[in-house]
Design an enzyme around this catalytic site. Structure first.
Site, PDB file in Angstrom:
ATOM      1  N   HIS A 194      32.328  42.978  37.998  1.00 47.65           N
ATOM      2  CA  HIS A 194      32.621  42.122  36.913  1.00 47.65           C
ATOM      3  C   HIS A 194      32.858  40.637  37.060  1.00 47.65           C
ATOM      4  O   HIS A 194      33.606  40.093  37.849  1.00 47.65           O
ATOM      5  CB  HIS A 194      34.030  42.520  36.373  1.00 47.65           C
TER       6      HIS A 194
ATOM      7  N   GLY B 158      42.333  43.665  32.325  1.00 49.16           N
ATOM      8  CA  GLY B 158      43.767  42.850  32.324  1.00 49.16           C
ATOM      9  C   GLY B 158      44.720  43.983  32.795  1.00 49.16           C
ATOM     10  O   GLY B 158      45.010  44.587  31.917  1.00 49.16           O
ATOM     11  N   GLY B 159      45.327  43.426  33.880  1.00 46.68           N
ATOM     12  CA  GLY B 159      46.609  44.253  34.052  1.00 46.68           C
ATOM     13  C   GLY B 159      46.262  45.641  34.526  1.00 46.68           C
ATOM     14  O   GLY B 159      47.460  46.375  34.411  1.00 46.68           O
TER      15      GLY B 159
ATOM     16  N   ASP C 191      33.979  36.880  35.506  1.00 46.50           N
ATOM     17  CA  ASP C 191      34.577  36.340  34.278  1.00 46.50           C
ATOM     18  C   ASP C 191      34.060  34.862  34.297  1.00 46.50           C
ATOM     19  O   ASP C 191      34.536  34.107  34.974  1.00 46.50           O
ATOM     20  CB  ASP C 191      36.115  36.340  34.559  1.00 46.50           C
TER      21      ASP C 191
ATOM     22  N   GLY D 206      41.745  34.611  30.443  1.00 48.81           N
ATOM     23  CA  GLY D 206      41.761  33.418  30.917  1.00 48.81           C
ATOM     24  C   GLY D 206      42.461  33.357  32.362  1.00 48.81           C
ATOM     25  O   GLY D 206      42.043  32.381  33.214  1.00 48.81           O
ATOM     26  N   PHE D 207      43.245  34.267  32.717  1.00 46.11           N
ATOM     27  CA  PHE D 207      43.866  34.373  34.010  1.00 46.11           C
ATOM     28  C   PHE D 207      43.994  35.866  34.354  1.00 46.11           C
ATOM     29  O   PHE D 207      44.046  36.688  33.926  1.00 46.11           O
ATOM     30  CB  PHE D 207      45.246  33.709  33.856  1.00 46.11           C
ATOM     31  N   GLY D 208      43.774  35.879  35.810  1.00 46.39           N
ATOM     32  CA  GLY D 208      43.971  37.398  36.378  1.00 46.39           C
ATOM     33  C   GLY D 208      45.497  37.389  36.651  1.00 46.39           C
ATOM     34  O   GLY D 208      46.283  36.463  36.473  1.00 46.39           O
TER      35      GLY D 208
ATOM     36  N   HIS E 143      31.490  38.699  31.659  1.00 41.90           N
ATOM     37  CA  HIS E 143      32.392  39.002  30.678  1.00 41.90           C
ATOM     38  C   HIS E 143      32.308  37.383  30.059  1.00 41.90           C
ATOM     39  O   HIS E 143      32.832  36.514  31.200  1.00 41.90           O
ATOM     40  CB  HIS E 143      33.846  39.376  30.966  1.00 41.90           C
TER      41      HIS E 143
ATOM     42  N   GLY F 204      41.287  43.479  38.739  1.00 40.53           N
ATOM     43  CA  GLY F 204      41.341  42.263  39.643  1.00 40.53           C
ATOM     44  C   GLY F 204      42.360  42.337  40.707  1.00 40.53           C
ATOM     45  O   GLY F 204      42.026  42.834  41.535  1.00 40.53           O
ATOM     46  N   SER F 205      43.462  41.620  40.494  1.00 41.20           N
ATOM     47  CA  SER F 205      44.352  41.679  41.445  1.00 41.20           C
ATOM     48  C   SER F 205      45.057  42.730  42.028  1.00 41.20           C
ATOM     49  O   SER F 205      45.246  42.800  43.196  1.00 41.20           O
ATOM     50  CB  SER F 205      45.511  40.860  40.729  1.00 41.20           C
TER      51      SER F 205
HETATM   52  C1  DX5 Z   1      41.070  37.765  32.295  1.00 39.30           C
HETATM   53  C2  DX5 Z   1      39.825  38.416  32.863  1.00 39.30           C
HETATM   54  C3  DX5 Z   1      40.001  39.750  33.728  1.00 39.30           C
HETATM   55  C4  DX5 Z   1      40.696  39.240  35.099  1.00 39.30           C
HETATM   56  C5  DX5 Z   1      41.619  40.729  35.376  1.00 39.30           C
HETATM   57  O1  DX5 Z   1      40.617  36.630  31.704  1.00 39.30           O
HETATM   58  O2  DX5 Z   1      38.952  38.874  31.834  1.00 39.30           O
HETATM   59  O3  DX5 Z   1      38.953  40.231  34.128  1.00 39.30           O
HETATM   60  O4  DX5 Z   1      40.037  38.796  36.211  1.00 39.30           O
HETATM   61  O5  DX5 Z   1      42.580  40.497  36.321  1.00 39.30           O
HETATM   62  P1  DX5 Z   1      43.656  41.318  36.662  1.00 39.30           P
HETATM   63  O6  DX5 Z   1      43.162  42.894  36.901  1.00 39.30           O
HETATM   64  O7  DX5 Z   1      44.277  40.745  37.943  1.00 39.30           O
HETATM   65  O8  DX5 Z   1      44.441  41.297  35.421  1.00 39.30           O
HETATM   66 ZN    ZN Z   2      37.107  40.134  32.421  1.00 41.76          ZN
END
Ligand code: DX5
Ligand code: ZN
Length: 214
Positions: free
Chosen positions: A31, A174-175, A33, A140-142, A64, A195-196
């Site tokens: 994926h 997300g999350g 971003d 916008g953020f992980g 994405h 992600g994280s």
């Molecule tokens: C957020 C991104 C996600 C993000 C997911 O804007 O679209 O793809 O990287 O990261 P996590 O799993 O840490 O929420």
């Molecule tokens: Zn994403």
């Protein structure tokens, strides 16, 4: 479920190692971003980086696009070998045309929904979408926390697809963690973006196996 690890929360000085790790893992896609600092309050990476990733990635790329006017870059993504492209419902004035543009190049087209956008907004676009990306955090953020009512939205989209006789895939982003993945599967999710939970774990390959075992 299909697992699409997000590299956003990883260490960009070790991007090659991250892609190698995903290549060797049980993950299905990668994926990417893409953020423009306009549609979302952050800038991530762009095409030179995607080109380098594409040259070593052994899994399909899932881009994405968190950008305004995404049509400008769809041809470029195709040239780089990207297979899945999602654009935001909230960023496209002519969404139907944008999806057709993606599909005309042989790529799969997804519609991403921000947390506040209801599933019912898909009424006239679902049949033209290969997949729907439900954002379970504000893009916008992980590393943010999962917004619980996303589960209801996933079920609503799956129901709408069944009613229309479609088998549109639902991706959730997300999350996502090991705990809520079980609930996501029950709600009908087809693809999880993680992600994280992966990048900050002590053993990312093992975390990927655990997520795939759900
Ligand atoms: C957020 C991104 C996600 C993000 C997911 O804007 O679209 O793809 O990287 O990261 P996590 O799993 O840490 O929420
Ligand atoms: Zn994403």
């Amino acid at each position: 479920m299909i697992l699409s690890p997000s590299i956003l929360a990883g260490d960009f000085t070790k991007l090659g190692e991250t892609i190698d790790m995903i290549n060797k893992s049980e993950a299905d896609w990668i994926h990417l971003d893409v953020m423009d600092g306009v549609f979302v309050p952050n800038i991530s990476f762009g095409f030179p980086v995607i080109k380098n990733i594409a040259s070593i990635a052994k899994k399909p790329l899932d881009a994405h696009l968190m950008i305004v006017d995404p049509d400008r870059y769809i041809g470029k993504l195709h040239e780089m070998g990207v297979e899945y492209v999602s654009v935001h419902y909230e960023a496209c004035n002519h969404l139907h045309r944008t999806l057709q543009n993606i599909q005309s190049m042989g790529m799969k087209a997804g519609v991403a929904l921000n947390p506040h956008t209801p599933a019912s907004n898909l009424e006239y676009i679902l049949e033209y979408s290969d997949f729907i990306l439900v954002m379970s955090v504000n893009p916008g953020f992980g590393g943010q926390s999962f917004i619980d009512n996303s589960l209801r939205k996933i079920s609503e989209i799956k129901e709408m697809a069944i009613k229309k006789g479609l088998n549109t895939l639902v991706e959730v982003d997300g999350g996502v963690n090991l705990k809520n993945s079980v609930l996501l599967k029950d709600a009908g999710t087809d693809i999880i973006v993680v992600g994280s939970t992966i990048t900050s774990s002590a053993n990312p390959i093992d975390t990927i196996s655990k997520l795939k075992a759900i």
